[in-house]
Design a protein around this motif. Structure first.
Motif, PDB file in Angstrom:
ATOM      1  N   GLN A 501       0.830  -1.208   0.000  1.00 44.08           N
ATOM      2  CA  GLN A 501       0.000   0.000   0.000  1.00 44.08           C
ATOM      3  C   GLN A 501       0.866   1.261   0.000  1.00 44.08           C
ATOM      4  N   LEU A 502       1.858   1.292   0.874  1.00 43.63           N
ATOM      5  CA  LEU A 502       2.730   2.461   0.963  1.00 43.63           C
ATOM      6  C   LEU A 502       3.576   2.626  -0.294  1.00 43.63           C
ATOM      7  N   GLU A 503       4.030   1.519  -0.846  1.00 44.49           N
ATOM      8  CA  GLU A 503       4.882   1.602  -2.039  1.00 44.49           C
ATOM      9  C   GLU A 503       4.095   2.112  -3.246  1.00 44.49           C
ATOM     10  N   MET A 504       2.830   1.708  -3.367  1.00 48.51           N
ATOM     11  CA  MET A 504       2.015   2.200  -4.473  1.00 48.51           C
ATOM     12  C   MET A 504       1.824   3.707  -4.366  1.00 48.51           C
ATOM     13  N   VAL A 505       1.642   4.194  -3.173  1.00 48.82           N
ATOM     14  CA  VAL A 505       1.522   5.639  -2.975  1.00 48.82           C
ATOM     15  C   VAL A 505       2.852   6.317  -3.288  1.00 48.82           C
ATOM     16  N   ALA A 506       3.950   5.678  -2.895  1.00 47.28           N
ATOM     17  CA  ALA A 506       5.273   6.263  -3.106  1.00 47.28           C
ATOM     18  C   ALA A 506       5.606   6.403  -4.588  1.00 47.28           C
ATOM     19  N   GLY A 508       3.505   7.147  -6.874  1.00 48.75           N
ATOM     20  CA  GLY A 508       2.629   8.123  -7.511  1.00 48.75           C
ATOM     21  C   GLY A 508       1.203   7.700  -7.739  1.00 48.75           C
ATOM     22  N   PHE A 509       0.759   6.588  -7.141  1.00 46.69           N
ATOM     23  CA  PHE A 509      -0.616   6.131  -7.332  1.00 46.69           C
ATOM     24  C   PHE A 509      -1.504   6.595  -6.175  1.00 46.69           C
ATOM     25  N   SER A 510      -2.784   6.758  -6.458  1.00 45.82           N
ATOM     26  CA  SER A 510      -3.789   7.084  -5.445  1.00 45.82           C
ATOM     27  C   SER A 510      -4.664   5.861  -5.214  1.00 45.82           C
ATOM     28  N   GLU A 511      -5.000   5.631  -3.950  1.00 45.62           N
ATOM     29  CA  GLU A 511      -5.799   4.449  -3.628  1.00 45.62           C
ATOM     30  C   GLU A 511      -7.273   4.721  -3.886  1.00 45.62           C
ATOM     31  N   ALA A 512      -7.916   3.793  -4.566  1.00 48.55           N
ATOM     32  CA  ALA A 512      -9.359   3.842  -4.788  1.00 48.55           C
ATOM     33  C   ALA A 512     -10.026   2.860  -3.833  1.00 48.55           C
ATOM     34  N   ILE A 513     -11.149   3.262  -3.276  1.00 50.62           N
ATOM     35  CA  ILE A 513     -11.902   2.387  -2.371  1.00 50.62           C
ATOM     36  C   ILE A 513     -13.297   2.217  -2.957  1.00 50.62           C
ATOM     37  N   ASN A 514     -13.596   1.010  -3.416  1.00 44.72           N
ATOM     38  CA  ASN A 514     -14.896   0.702  -4.012  1.00 44.72           C
ATOM     39  C   ASN A 514     -15.619  -0.337  -3.169  1.00 44.72           C
ATOM     40  N   TYR A 515     -16.926  -0.413  -3.363  1.00 39.53           N
ATOM     41  CA  TYR A 515     -17.713  -1.432  -2.672  1.00 39.53           C
ATOM     42  C   TYR A 515     -17.282  -2.831  -3.115  1.00 39.53           C
ATOM     43  N   SER A 516     -17.369  -3.781  -2.210  1.00 42.08           N
ATOM     44  CA  SER A 516     -17.131  -5.186  -2.575  1.00 42.08           C
ATOM     45  C   SER A 516     -18.361  -5.785  -3.231  1.00 42.08           C
ATOM     46  N   PHE A 517     -19.481  -5.030  -3.255  1.00 44.25           N
ATOM     47  CA  PHE A 517     -20.704  -5.494  -3.896  1.00 44.25           C
ATOM     48  C   PHE A 517     -20.755  -4.905  -5.311  1.00 44.25           C
ATOM     49  N   VAL A 518     -21.009  -5.744  -6.297  1.00 43.20           N
ATOM     50  CA  VAL A 518     -21.057  -5.283  -7.688  1.00 43.20           C
ATOM     51  C   VAL A 518     -22.274  -5.878  -8.379  1.00 43.20           C
ATOM     52  N   ALA A 519     -22.507  -5.425  -9.599  1.00 41.75           N
ATOM     53  CA  ALA A 519     -23.605  -5.956 -10.405  1.00 41.75           C
ATOM     54  C   ALA A 519     -23.218  -7.325 -10.971  1.00 41.75           C
ATOM     55  N   THR A 520     -24.220  -8.147 -11.253  1.00 39.34           N
ATOM     56  CA  THR A 520     -23.950  -9.503 -11.749  1.00 39.34           C
ATOM     57  C   THR A 520     -23.274  -9.489 -13.121  1.00 39.34           C
ATOM     58  N   ASP A 521     -23.518  -8.459 -13.935  1.00 40.60           N
ATOM     59  CA  ASP A 521     -22.942  -8.429 -15.280  1.00 40.60           C
ATOM     60  C   ASP A 521     -21.567  -7.771 -15.318  1.00 40.60           C
ATOM     61  N   VAL A 626       6.751  -0.031 -12.735  1.00 38.42           N
ATOM     62  CA  VAL A 626       6.058   0.036 -11.444  1.00 38.42           C
ATOM     63  C   VAL A 626       5.967  -1.362 -10.835  1.00 38.42           C
ATOM     64  N   VAL A 627       5.611  -2.347 -11.662  1.00 36.72           N
ATOM     65  CA  VAL A 627       5.483  -3.718 -11.165  1.00 36.72           C
ATOM     66  C   VAL A 627       6.825  -4.223 -10.638  1.00 36.72           C
ATOM     67  N   GLU A 628       7.890  -3.966 -11.383  1.00 38.56           N
ATOM     68  CA  GLU A 628       9.216  -4.418 -10.939  1.00 38.56           C
ATOM     69  C   GLU A 628       9.603  -3.755  -9.619  1.00 38.56           C
ATOM     70  N   GLU A 629       9.281  -2.483  -9.468  1.00 42.61           N
ATOM     71  CA  GLU A 629       9.590  -1.768  -8.231  1.00 42.61           C
ATOM     72  C   GLU A 629       8.795  -2.348  -7.060  1.00 42.61           C
ATOM     73  N   ILE A 630       7.510  -2.619  -7.307  1.00 43.12           N
ATOM     74  CA  ILE A 630       6.646  -3.167  -6.251  1.00 43.12           C
ATOM     75  C   ILE A 630       7.141  -4.539  -5.815  1.00 43.12           C
ATOM     76  N   LEU A 631       7.457  -5.383  -6.779  1.00 36.42           N
ATOM     77  CA  LEU A 631       7.907  -6.734  -6.445  1.00 36.42           C
ATOM     78  C   LEU A 631       9.283  -6.715  -5.784  1.00 36.42           C
ATOM     79  N   ALA A 632      10.154  -5.791  -6.201  1.00 38.18           N
ATOM     80  CA  ALA A 632      11.475  -5.687  -5.574  1.00 38.18           C
ATOM     81  C   ALA A 632      11.334  -5.290  -4.109  1.00 38.18           C
ATOM     82  N   THR A 633      10.392  -4.382  -3.826  1.00 39.50           N
ATOM     83  CA  THR A 633      10.137  -3.983  -2.435  1.00 39.50           C
ATOM     84  C   THR A 633       9.652  -5.165  -1.608  1.00 39.50           C
TER      85      THR A 633
END
Length: 802
Positions: A501-506, A508-521, A626-633
């Motif tokens: 979580q901290l590395e994604m913010v570091a 340059g990403f912003s965290e999105a918070i969505n409902y765990s409930f979604v539409a069936t389609d 970004v993925v390589e940085e996240i996995l290296a961390t």
């Protein structure tokens, strides 16, 4: 709840000052919010007599009064019209500050000197409104402070009660606590009734159809009442606790409710068809007009008081407009009942009606107080209205509520509270608040019979709390808790989740918070087929809406919805991530499994808009970095990007699978154009999805510290001629696993095809770093190690040195 000091004194003979009383109540768990001195700062408002009242020479609506204070004659200009020569009035002398911070001073009004002000009840905060100045009784001594002369000096005590103490929603309830705290006896005078021969049972009847909602209902009848203003003592008592006077009958019901804690209601008997009272559930969609002239649509869950034809009151909440006491009312039916607290609470919330009555009923009224309150109110109504009480009481009690008996262990009480109490002291404390105590099953226990006015006492711990409260919270010794502190590293899962979580913010990403409930389609919109396990969604039993009816099996739809929403608001440069669980059903069936997932999207320009920035859009390699940085961390350095495996929502040829050894970690790439169309997105979006559970399995427990060398490193560059089919990953895999002595790290820093390079070939340049922690490397040592590495590359990849 508001009570007054003098009202409490009528029930308990205590010697505490108002301030001491408030402290004791607060320490006993009845928190005092405010203490107001009624009339204490108005001693300069005195009894005076009007020696003369003459018209103001220069004003039509003013009078010039000569006022006798008992020691002097002063002139006061007045604007009221209800006074005449000889009246006793309340004179506020110069220097007085009236309620509302209104200061009285010597002044001139239309040329006439005025040395004070003739006060009304409103100006002295004795009433909400008044038609003119206050005319006092004729036998009061001149010069005496008005509040002393009228006996109105008092203290208003406002209590902030917790919802579990309905017994203290009355003066008697608070007085019971005061008696226990002071060691005095509680005095509850029994009402003295004078009844006529005619019986109420001959005039009226009561039937309870819903005995669950109304276990008990009682009624009395008073005839030949005369509706009018209440006597001064009753008006002043109600005003002192913040309640407005209405008329003598209604004021008595309010007075008894405040005094004994049990709400009552008076019906005009003329409007009770058939003289009947029927307690039953309302008809669905039935209409009812309450006293406040609001029309309510009832449900079958509402409990109603009805007559022979229609509802006349919303039980425990508010009476009806048609059957209220009117100026010409002569016969009233007085009601006292007990209603189920949960039913009253729901009705009150459903219709948006919170009244003094519902406030008490929904917390739990005292069912045994019904006949006492009814007799007390009937006696007072007969006194203040001149009516006659019909003999007898209708008391329908089909469902007797059995009292609660609780055993309390003495040793357990002492151990929990750490105070020196014994069996006799605990019994004395309980009996001081009206609990009945007898010997328990064991020699070290007591059996307590809980009275109906204490519905909050249900378990042994409730009684133990009463012991602490009555003993005195302030007397319980203060001890510091003793414990040991064990330093432990956080679990790997928790640590890694926070790190991601901290590395994604570091980066340059912003965290999105969505409902765990979604539409069936939602899963279909990203191209997931029916045979994919992610298409098996867990349904919610009581969904908020159709768009939130299943638990999500992928974070991708929610993030793409977020991207679409942001683009609609002209926010086109996006870097968003979400770290949340997925709810997956195993292929073999069974319970749902939560799997933690990290999904992120990039879209728009690589750099923020500005005069010194480029306008290059993000691409696959931005996301790959970004993925390589996240996995290296996370401690995962050896990652392979396999292009022959992808996901249906990613663009074929522009996406790949991430692996570490045999473990699949996730996917990344450009979102498929068809999927973007499904979400109304009109610009490229790059996305990665990582299985955090797999990352946890590969990353190991904790990262290892690598010491820094005090000696210089040596860099060697080499260019290799390779077949075009050889990937950079193959080169780096051989370099990293070559076990060459003094090898530290390597990077590819150049790729070239064109002039000087044969067709089907490419030139790849690598930079290798050599280092030793113990010494400075010699040229010969570096050359030997580097030659061994290059030979290995040439042999395994059929490469040539350029």
């Amino acid at each position: 709840m508001i009570v007054t000091y003098n009202w409490l004194k009528e029930f308990v003979n205590f010697q505490l000052t108002a301030e001491e009383l408030c402290d004791r109540l607060t320490m006993a768990g009845l928190e005092v919010d405010a203490l107001v001195n009624i009339g204490g700062e108005l001693d300069s408002v005195i009894v005076a007599q009007l020696d003369s009242v003459e018209a103001h020479p220069d004003a039509d609506r003013l009078t010039v009064c000569q006022v006798n204070t008992g020691s002097d004659i002063v002139q006061v200009v007045c604007g009221a019209t209800n006074h005449r020569t000889g009246d006793l009035i309340a004179l506020a002398q110069p220097g007085t500050t009236l309620p509302g911070d209104f200061k009285i001073k010597k002044s001139k009004i239309r040329g006439q000197v005025s040395l004070g002000m003739l006060c009304s009840e409103k100006e002295l905060a004795l009433a909400e409104d008044s038609p003119g100045i206050m005319i006092l009784p004729p036998d009061l001594p001149l010069g005496q402070p008005v509040f002393d002369a009228l006996g109105l000096k008092d203290y208003q005590i406002e209590l902030d009660l917790t919802p579990n103490r309905p017994d203290c929603l009355s003066v008697v309830g608070v007085a019971r606590e005061v008696a226990a705290l002071c060691g005095e006896k509680l005095k509850i005078p029994l009402p003295q009734l004078s009844e006529v021969e005619s019986a109420v049972a001959e005039k009226a009847s009561v039937t309870i159809e819903n005995t669950d909602g109304c276990p008990r209902y009682a009624a009395r009848m008073i005839r030949d009442v005369k509706i009018g203003p209440s006597p001064d003592w009753l008006v002043h008592r109600l005003e002192a606790v913040g309640m407005r006077s209405i008329n003598n009958v209604v004021d008595v019901t309010n007075y008894v409710m405040l005094e004994l804690g049990h709400p009552l209601h008076a019906f005009d008997f003329r409007y009770l068809h058939g003289g009947k009272i029927v307690v039953k559930s309302a008809q669905q969609e039935e209409k009812f007009t309450t006293l406040d002239e609001q029309i309510h649509s009832l449900t079958s869950e509402d409990l109603m008081i009805c007559d022979g034809q229609q509802p006349v009151a919303m039980a425990g909440v508010m009476g009806g407009l048609d059957s209220e006491v009117k100026d010409d009312t002569e016969t009233i039916l007085l009601e006292a009942a007990y209603f189920k607290p949960t039913m009253i609470r729901r009705t009150s919330k459903r219709h948006g009606l919170h009244t003094e009555s519902s406030h008490r009923f929904e917390r739990g009224a005292d069912i045994d107080m019904i006949p006492v309150a009814l007799d007390r109110a009937a006696a007072l109504i007969a006194e203040v209205s001149g009516g006659e009480i019909l003999s007898g009481m209708i008391d329908v009690y089909p469902r007797h509520l059995e009292p609660v008996n609780i055993e309390i262990n003495i040793q357990k009480t002492k151990a929990l509270l750490d105070i020196p109490v014994d069996r006799e002291m605990i019994q004395r404390l309980f009996e001081s608040i009206g609990l009945q105590v007898e010997a328990g099953a064991g020699s070290d226990s007591l059996r307590v019979k809980v009275p109906s006015f204490r519905p909050d006492l249900e378990r042994e711990v409730d009684l133990i709390e009463e012991v602490a409260r009555l003993y005195g919270y302030d007397r319980i010794p203060v001890t510091m808790p003793v414990g040991t502190v064990d330093a432990k590293l956080p679990p790997l899962r928790q640590n890694l989740q926070k790190t991601l979580q901290l590395e994604m913010v570091a980066v340059g990403f912003s965290e999105a918070i969505n409902y765990s409930f979604v539409a069936t389609d939602s899963i279909e919109k990203i191209g997931i087929s029916a045979d994919d396990r992610r298409s098996v969604q867990v349904e919610i039993l009581n969904p908020l809406s159709e768009d939130q009816s299943v638990m999500r099996t992928s974070l991708v739809p929610s993030l793409l919805e977020t991207v679409s929403r942001n683009l609609n608001f002209r926010s086109s440069d996006l870097r968003l991530f979400e770290l949340r669980p997925l709810f997956l059903t195993p292929k073999e069936g069974g319970a749902c499994i939560e799997q933690l997932s990290l999904t992120a999207v990039m879209s728009g320009q690589r750099e923020p808009e500005g005069w010194a920035q480029t306008t290059v859009p993000v691409d696959f390699y931005d996301l790959k970095g970004v993925v390589e940085e996240i996995l290296a961390t996370s401690g995962i350095l050896n990652v392979s990007f396999v292009s022959d495996s992808s996901q249906p929502y990613l663009h074929p040829g522009k996406s790949c699978c991430l692996t570490s050894g045999q473990q699949q970690l996730g996917f990344l790439g450009e979102v498929h154009p068809d999927v973007l169309t499904n979400f109304n997105i009109d610009q490229p979006v790059y996305l990665f999805e990582l299985n955090v559970e797999a990352i946890i399995a590969v990353s190991g427990e904790h990262g290892q510290f690598k010491p820094l060398s005090r000696f210089p490193d040596v860099i060697r560059d080499s260019a290799l001629l390779l077949d075009e089919t050889v990937t950079a990953a193959q080169v780096m895999e051989i370099v990293n696993r070559g076990k060459v002595k003094f090898f530290d790290s390597a990077i590819i820093f150049d790729l070239y095809t064109g002039k000087g390079v044969p067709d089907g070939k490419k030139s790849l340049a690598i930079r290798v770093r050599y280092l030793d922690l113990e010494k400075t490397l010699t040229e010969a040592e570096v050359t030997k190690s580097h030659d061994k590495l290059i030979r290995s590359l040439c042999h395994q990849l059929n490469a040539e040195i350029r």
